[in-house]
Design a protein around this motif. Structure first.
Motif, mmCIF file in Angstrom:
data_model
loop_
_atom_site.group_PDB
_atom_site.id
_atom_site.type_symbol
_atom_site.label_atom_id
_atom_site.label_comp_id
_atom_site.label_asym_id
_atom_site.label_seq_id
_atom_site.Cartn_x
_atom_site.Cartn_y
_atom_site.Cartn_z
ATOM 1 N N LEU A 235 58.848 31.126 29.797
ATOM 2 C CA LEU A 235 58.613 29.681 29.765
ATOM 3 C C LEU A 235 57.123 29.383 29.728
ATOM 4 O O LEU A 235 56.673 28.460 29.021
ATOM 5 C CB LEU A 235 59.239 29.017 30.994
ATOM 6 C CG LEU A 235 60.759 29.109 31.152
ATOM 7 C CD1 LEU A 235 61.189 28.447 32.453
ATOM 8 C CD2 LEU A 235 61.482 28.485 29.975
ATOM 9 N N GLN A 236 56.348 30.140 30.475
ATOM 10 C CA GLN A 236 54.898 29.950 30.483
ATOM 11 C C GLN A 236 54.292 30.208 29.108
ATOM 12 O O GLN A 236 53.261 29.640 28.758
ATOM 13 C CB GLN A 236 54.264 30.859 31.533
ATOM 14 C CG GLN A 236 54.579 30.453 32.967
ATOM 15 C CD GLN A 236 54.186 31.504 33.988
ATOM 16 O OE1 GLN A 236 54.064 32.680 33.677
ATOM 17 N NE2 GLN A 236 53.977 31.070 35.225
ATOM 18 N N HIS A 237 54.944 31.045 28.331
ATOM 19 C CA HIS A 237 54.484 31.338 26.973
ATOM 20 C C HIS A 237 54.949 30.274 25.981
ATOM 21 O O HIS A 237 54.456 30.231 24.860
ATOM 22 C CB HIS A 237 54.998 32.715 26.531
ATOM 23 C CG HIS A 237 54.443 33.165 25.225
ATOM 24 N ND1 HIS A 237 53.225 33.810 25.103
ATOM 25 C CD2 HIS A 237 54.935 33.058 23.962
ATOM 26 C CE1 HIS A 237 53.002 34.085 23.834
ATOM 27 N NE2 HIS A 237 54.014 33.635 23.111
ATOM 28 N N GLY A 238 55.891 29.431 26.379
ATOM 29 C CA GLY A 238 56.363 28.373 25.492
ATOM 30 C C GLY A 238 57.771 28.522 24.990
ATOM 31 O O GLY A 238 58.256 27.692 24.204
ATOM 32 N N VAL A 239 58.484 29.566 25.418
ATOM 33 C CA VAL A 239 59.879 29.744 25.018
ATOM 34 C C VAL A 239 60.725 28.635 25.642
ATOM 35 O O VAL A 239 60.563 28.309 26.819
ATOM 36 C CB VAL A 239 60.397 31.134 25.460
ATOM 37 C CG1 VAL A 239 61.899 31.243 25.255
ATOM 38 C CG2 VAL A 239 59.674 32.236 24.688
ATOM 39 N N THR A 240 61.642 28.062 24.865
ATOM 40 C CA THR A 240 62.473 26.973 25.378
ATOM 41 C C THR A 240 63.970 27.250 25.241
ATOM 42 O O THR A 240 64.782 26.358 25.503
ATOM 43 C CB THR A 240 62.149 25.652 24.653
ATOM 44 O OG1 THR A 240 62.369 25.822 23.244
ATOM 45 C CG2 THR A 240 60.711 25.230 24.902
ATOM 46 N N THR A 241 64.349 28.453 24.815
ATOM 47 C CA THR A 241 65.754 28.841 24.741
ATOM 48 C C THR A 241 65.985 30.051 25.631
ATOM 49 O O THR A 241 65.309 31.078 25.466
ATOM 50 C CB THR A 241 66.175 29.183 23.296
ATOM 51 O OG1 THR A 241 66.011 28.019 22.474
ATOM 52 C CG2 THR A 241 67.628 29.628 23.241
ATOM 53 N N VAL A 242 66.918 29.939 26.564
ATOM 54 C CA VAL A 242 67.187 31.010 27.515
ATOM 55 C C VAL A 242 68.681 31.298 27.525
ATOM 56 O O VAL A 242 69.497 30.391 27.718
ATOM 57 C CB VAL A 242 66.718 30.641 28.943
ATOM 58 C CG1 VAL A 242 67.000 31.794 29.911
ATOM 59 C CG2 VAL A 242 65.228 30.305 28.940
ATOM 60 N N ASP A 243 69.041 32.567 27.336
ATOM 61 C CA ASP A 243 70.436 32.987 27.418
ATOM 62 C C ASP A 243 70.812 33.196 28.881
ATOM 63 O O ASP A 243 70.016 33.724 29.667
ATOM 64 C CB ASP A 243 70.656 34.303 26.678
ATOM 65 C CG ASP A 243 70.407 34.206 25.181
ATOM 66 O OD1 ASP A 243 69.968 33.133 24.710
ATOM 67 O OD2 ASP A 243 70.635 35.207 24.485
ATOM 68 N N ALA A 244 72.017 32.807 29.224
ATOM 69 C CA ALA A 244 72.506 33.034 30.581
ATOM 70 C C ALA A 244 74.020 33.028 30.568
ATOM 71 O O ALA A 244 74.647 32.539 29.625
ATOM 72 C CB ALA A 244 71.982 31.964 31.540
ATOM 73 N N SER A 245 74.615 33.578 31.613
ATOM 74 C CA SER A 245 76.064 33.717 31.696
ATOM 75 C C SER A 245 76.571 33.064 32.974
ATOM 76 O O SER A 245 76.116 33.401 34.074
ATOM 77 C CB SER A 245 76.438 35.208 31.678
ATOM 78 O OG SER A 245 77.816 35.387 31.856
ATOM 79 N N ALA A 246 77.490 32.129 32.826
ATOM 80 C CA ALA A 246 78.033 31.434 33.990
ATOM 81 C C ALA A 246 78.571 32.426 35.013
ATOM 82 O O ALA A 246 79.336 33.333 34.683
ATOM 83 C CB ALA A 246 79.140 30.478 33.555
ATOM 84 N N GLY A 247 78.143 32.280 36.247
ATOM 85 C CA GLY A 247 78.592 33.164 37.306
ATOM 86 C C GLY A 247 77.975 34.543 37.273
ATOM 87 O O GLY A 247 78.320 35.399 38.082
#
Length: 318
Positions: A235-247
């Motif tokens: 995020l500090q580098h400017g990335v605005t898409t993050v993959d994540a998995s519920a739970g």
């Protein structure tokens, strides 16, 4: 569900104001489950994820059922959720998989490449270059059909057979995927060995090589507890898409040391605390993961789910 409250929002300088969460729980999260999850449960899971405010939910994979039996119901599942007002990308390993996805009206697909030869062999039974050659007609056909294409790039930071992965090696494959027409690229820490400095180094070199940060997403596993720290660095580098998995569901069937994905609830807690908008209702998301954990018969590994939700009991069919 018992809710203890939400974090106090204290924005930090230099971070994006909004992050798009690319939810992978229904595909990457469930694909390793040993017991078959009923199609209707998967569909309800996706509906509940959408109801929580997630706008991108990876639905399934059109791989051969022999390789991922859990996702053998793709033809039944996708039509059951395709009318939801969210993006529903699906994984397509080859042209046959693309044919199946297009026949059902999919408008977003993903291909799955590797930065290392060992993982390309284990996952695709091909060399890195052979895999890229296989994906070229898939991407070209998808783009001709005006379908959005995501390129997954695994083993960006470490490989269980090869060890640390040279940054330039990752950059070479990343550029090849984007050059063939991928709209975005997800940088995967498949075995969870990345640390924030390594993340910043890779992102910095990609930027130097004229890869736009806006085309990048990050996909961290929490094997060594570094997923949130690595996400913050991105995020500090400017990335605005993050993959994540519920739970925190999921891992990787072809990398034995890979543990679960970054839990979406843990990510949302951190982002809300930073004052970053996600559009996600954390309470609804936690309730969804508690519900799915009950169906799977075990508690969620997500720390936020454990802190905010009641401990699920094994689900009993009526």
């Amino acid at each position: 569900m018992t809710v203890q409250g939400l974090p106090m929002a204290v924005p930090a300088q230099g971070l994006p104001t909004r992050v798009r969460i690319h939810e992978v729980g229904a595909r990457d999260g469930l694909q390793n489950e040993k017991s078959t999850v009923p199609t209707e449960i998967k569909a309800e899971f996706i509906r509940r994820l959408a109801d929580s405010g997630l706008t991108t939910i990876e639905a399934t994979s059109f791989v051969h059922p022999k390789w991922v039996p859990q996702l053998a119901d793709a033809e039944e599942l996708f039509p059951a959720v395709s009318e939801l007002p969210v993006a529903l990308p699906v994984l397509v390993p080859n042209e046959r998989g693309l044919d199946r996805a297009l026949s059902l009206g999919a408008t977003r697909v993903a291909v799955f490449a590797s930065a290392t030869e060992s993982f390309a062999k284990a996952n695709l039974n091909r060399t890195v270059d052979e895999a890229l050659a296989m994906f070229e007609p898939v991407v070209a056909r998808a783009k001709a059909e005006q379908v959005h294409v995501r390129g997954y790039l695994s083993m960006c930071f470490g490989d269980p057979w090869e060890g640390p992965v040279p940054v330039q090696q990752v950059v070479h494959v990343a550029k090849a995927l984007l050059d063939m027409g991928c709209d975005e690229l997800s940088l995967g820490d498949t075995i969870g060995v990345a640390t924030p400095g390594h993340v910043l180094e890779l992102l910095g070199v990609l930027k130097e090589q004229h890869v736009p940060t806006s085309a990048l997403g990050v996909h961290f596993h929490d094997t060594y507890g570094q997923a949130l720290a690595n996400t913050l660095a991105a995020l500090q580098h400017g990335v605005t898409t993050v993959d994540a998995s519920a739970g925190g569901l999921g891992g990787c069937p072809y990398a034995k040391s890979a543990t679960g994905n970054l839990a979406t609830e843990d990510l949302v807690w951190m982002l809300q605390g930073l004052g970053i908008d996600t559009g996600v209702d954390l309470g609804r998301l936690v309730a969804t993961s508690v519900w799915m954990a009950a169906h799977l018969g075990r508690p969620s590994p997500s720390r936020a789910v454990r802190a905010l939700g009641t401990t699920p009991q094994p689900h009993k069919e009526q």
